[in-house]
Design an enzyme around this catalytic site. Structure first.
Site, short mmCIF file in Angstrom:
data_model
loop_
_atom_site.label_atom_id
_atom_site.label_comp_id
_atom_site.label_asym_id
_atom_site.label_seq_id
_atom_site.Cartn_x
_atom_site.Cartn_y
_atom_site.Cartn_z
N GLU A 47 0.81 -1.21 0.00
CA GLU A 47 0.00 0.00 0.00
C GLU A 47 0.85 1.27 0.00
O GLU A 47 0.47 2.27 -0.61
CB GLU A 47 -0.95 0.00 1.21
CG GLU A 47 -2.03 -1.06 1.15
CD GLU A 47 -1.63 -2.38 1.77
OE1 GLU A 47 -2.48 -3.28 1.89
OE2 GLU A 47 -0.43 -2.51 2.15
N PHE A 109 -12.11 -6.76 13.54
CA PHE A 109 -10.96 -7.24 12.77
C PHE A 109 -10.55 -6.19 11.73
O PHE A 109 -11.37 -5.68 10.99
CB PHE A 109 -11.33 -8.56 12.06
CG PHE A 109 -10.25 -9.08 11.17
CD1 PHE A 109 -9.05 -9.54 11.70
CD2 PHE A 109 -10.42 -9.11 9.79
CE1 PHE A 109 -8.05 -10.02 10.87
CE2 PHE A 109 -9.42 -9.59 8.96
CZ PHE A 109 -8.23 -10.05 9.51
N GLN A 110 -9.27 -5.86 11.73
CA GLN A 110 -8.68 -4.87 10.82
C GLN A 110 -9.37 -3.50 10.94
O GLN A 110 -9.52 -2.78 9.96
CB GLN A 110 -8.70 -5.37 9.37
CG GLN A 110 -7.72 -6.52 9.13
CD GLN A 110 -7.50 -6.85 7.68
OE1 GLN A 110 -8.37 -6.62 6.84
NE2 GLN A 110 -6.35 -7.41 7.37
N LYS A 159 -17.56 -0.51 4.84
CA LYS A 159 -17.97 -1.53 3.88
C LYS A 159 -19.48 -1.54 3.66
O LYS A 159 -19.95 -1.74 2.53
CB LYS A 159 -17.49 -2.90 4.37
CG LYS A 159 -17.65 -4.01 3.34
CD LYS A 159 -16.98 -5.29 3.80
CE LYS A 159 -17.08 -6.38 2.74
NZ LYS A 159 -16.41 -7.63 3.19
N MET A 460 24.38 8.72 3.36
CA MET A 460 24.26 10.03 3.97
C MET A 460 24.43 9.96 5.48
O MET A 460 25.08 10.82 6.09
CB MET A 460 22.91 10.66 3.62
CG MET A 460 22.79 12.11 4.02
SD MET A 460 23.98 13.18 3.17
CE MET A 460 23.12 13.46 1.63
#
Length: 548
Positions: A47, A109-110, A159, A460
């Site tokens: 993602e 969940f999630q 959803k 760096m």
């Protein structure tokens, strides 16, 4: 139609043709709608990769980037991309799935409070709880992302709302109009310009975001003013002008830093006095008055007081201030500094000198080419040694400094400008941050050319450890790097490794002639540093320097 199908059609109504994302449980209705919804979707392999690809797409094209992810870990993986877009003022709309409204707040969940999490790294965030508000939310999201100072907007999309039936409506909101020019402010600014003997133009990323390159170049030509740019301002000015002094700041050119310190008027255009630019703020351009031009008035006085600040569209104010200036001695002085302090490429020995390689690459690329960078030494070498004629052709993570930005940004750029050459310049540390996006390149058959500068170090950070931490190289040695050519080959991408100067020219030829993606792995010394360097806490004219 349901909310998910409406979203796809509403995106198309907003002019969106390409989105980036990764599916999951709470966003499945949207992915079902994408299946035959007529909107191109590119599957990325993480993602964060999708968000960074959307940023690259937006920066290279000037359009709004769009990315999609599921709830929970999908949404949290977008957050770095949102912060990237906010700090670099990139128009982005991110859509995250969410658990059903009834389950919100139950630790389902999630489930993550991505709305709350995103507030510090977006211009605005929405959570849609009713299909009746969906059309207005989408219209507002695009208006906010593109109005004034551009930036990211999040739409959290439960959803059950995705699945709910609705009657489609497609509201269109006008982009917020810039403020009108203030005659008194213009009069003050023109008086400062007329009185200046040593004016300097200080150009930031706002010029490119405002599509004001033409007006800026006309202003520079009419005034005759010497100029410097920030990292994001590179490409906005004519790179071949004798009084273009290059990038200023921590790794800016000597001519740019000296010129700014000596000027008596600083005309700041679409820039924000970033700490990497100013060095020790109280000693930055100490004798200069300031004209600050920016669409975001919140920048006025935030770090440096302005004698006059004008907040409006740069395409309006720059022509209104263009006037011939009598500054020939100052122009001659700045042009002489540009010549005297020009970079040299006569590096001794056979090892590859990265700045010289990048200079050769730049000379071979068409002007329309896009170069995407990661973050580190290679990023500064690109800014110092490659030539750009448009800000849209130089994609570099400036405000956030995100390692792993370059590869997905190059993907987004290539998706938006398929006919232009797109080159990734990365370092071995940054490349591994989003290396999974090689799978995206293979899946989409993108001809992204990759130059991987490998010193087997986090270069760096290692440089700072050498200079300021007594050579205590804590966790910056990457001598256990993988075989990058074998790694690319696993994704069906050809490539080669070069280790000495005589191999550079033929290898660059093969890289640019390749009809597919190609990885040029460049081995350099771990001891090479980026110069000049303004140490922390000192003024910009007190640069550390090492010439080859």
């Amino acid at each position: 139609m349901n909310g998910a199908h409406y979203l796809v059609q509403a995106l198309k109504q907003q002019g969106v043709t390409q989105v980036f994302g990764y599916p999951g449980g709470a966003i499945m209705p949207v992915y079902d709608a994408l299946y035959d919804g007529g909107l191109a979707h590119q599957l990325c392999r993480h993602e964060q990769g999708a968000a960074m690809a959307a940023v690259g797409y937006a920066r290279a094209s000037g359009q709004v980037g769009v990315c999609i992810a599921t709830s929970g870990p999908g949404a949290t993986n977008l957050v770095t991309g949102l912060a990237e877009a906010l700090l670099d003022s990139v128009p982005l709309v991110a859509i995250s799935g969410q658990v059903a409204c009834a389950a919100v707040g139950t630790d389902a969940f999630q489930e993550v409070d991505v709305l709350g999490m995103s507030l510090s790294c977006t211009k605005h965030s929405f959570m849609v709880t009713d299909t009746a508000e969906l059309g207005q939310v989408i219209a507002e999201a695009f208006a906010i992302a593109t109005s004034g100072r551009p930036g990211p907007v999040l739409i959290d999309f439960p959803k059950d709302v995705q699945l709910a039936a609705m009657l489609p409506q497609y509201p269109q909101l006008a982009v917020e109009e810039p403020e009108l020019l203030c005659p008194r402010a213009l009069e003050t600014a023109r008086a400062l310009l007329a009185a200046a003997e040593r004016p300097m133009l200080y150009v930031g990323g706002g010029v490119g975001m405002a599509n004001a390159e033409a007006q800026l170049r006309e202003f520079a030509a009419v005034t005759g003013m010497p100029a410097v740019t920030t990292l994001k301002g590179i490409g906005a000015l004519d790179p071949d002008s004798p009084v273009y002094l290059g990038m200023l700041g921590m790794h800016g050119t000597k001519a740019a830093n000296y010129g700014v310190q000596q000027c008596d008027l600083l005309v700041v255009v679409g820039a924000r006095f970033d700490d990497r630019v100013t060095g020790k703020l109280e000693e930055f351009a100490p004798g200069a008055k300031v004209i600050h031009l920016d669409v975001d008035a919140a920048e006025f006085g935030k770090r440096r007081a302005a004698d006059v600040g004008i907040s409006t569209d740069l395409r309006l104010v720059l022509p209104a201030l263009a006037m011939a200036l009598n500054i020939a001695p100052w122009r001659d002085h700045c042009a002489a500094m540009a010549r005297e302090y020009a970079f040299r490429y006569d590096h001794p020995g056979q090892p590859i000198y990265a700045p010289a390689l990048l200079k050769q690459l730049s000379n071979l690329l068409p002007e329309s080419s896009v170069v995407a960078c990661d973050v580190g030494q290679h990023q500064m070498w690109v800014a110092q040694h490659m030539r750009f004629t448009s800000p849209r052709n130089h994609l570099s993570s400036a405000g956030l400094g995100t390692m792993g930005f370059g590869l997905p940004a190059a993907i987004g750029a290539k998706m938006s400008r398929s006919e232009d050459e797109v080159v990734l310049v990365s370092g071995d540390g940054s490349f591994m941050m989003n290396v999974q996006e090689l799978g995206t390149i293979r899946r989409a058959q993108l001809k992204v050319k990759m130059v991987l500068i490998d010193n087997q170090r986090l270069g760096m950070v290692r440089q700072w450890q050498e200079l300021f931490f007594d050579g205590r190289y804590s966790e910056t040695i990457l001598s256990d790097n993988p075989d990058f050519i074998a790694l690319a080959a696993a994704f069906g991408i050809p490539g080669e490794t070069i280790t000495c100067k005589e191999e550079i020219a033929p290898a660059l030829g093969r890289l640019l002639a390749s009809e597919s993606a190609y990885l040029l792995h460049v081995a350099i010394s771990e001891e090479e540093n980026v110069w000049p360097l303004v140490p922390p806490g000192v003024a910009n004219h007190k640069m550390m320097e090492q010439r080859p």
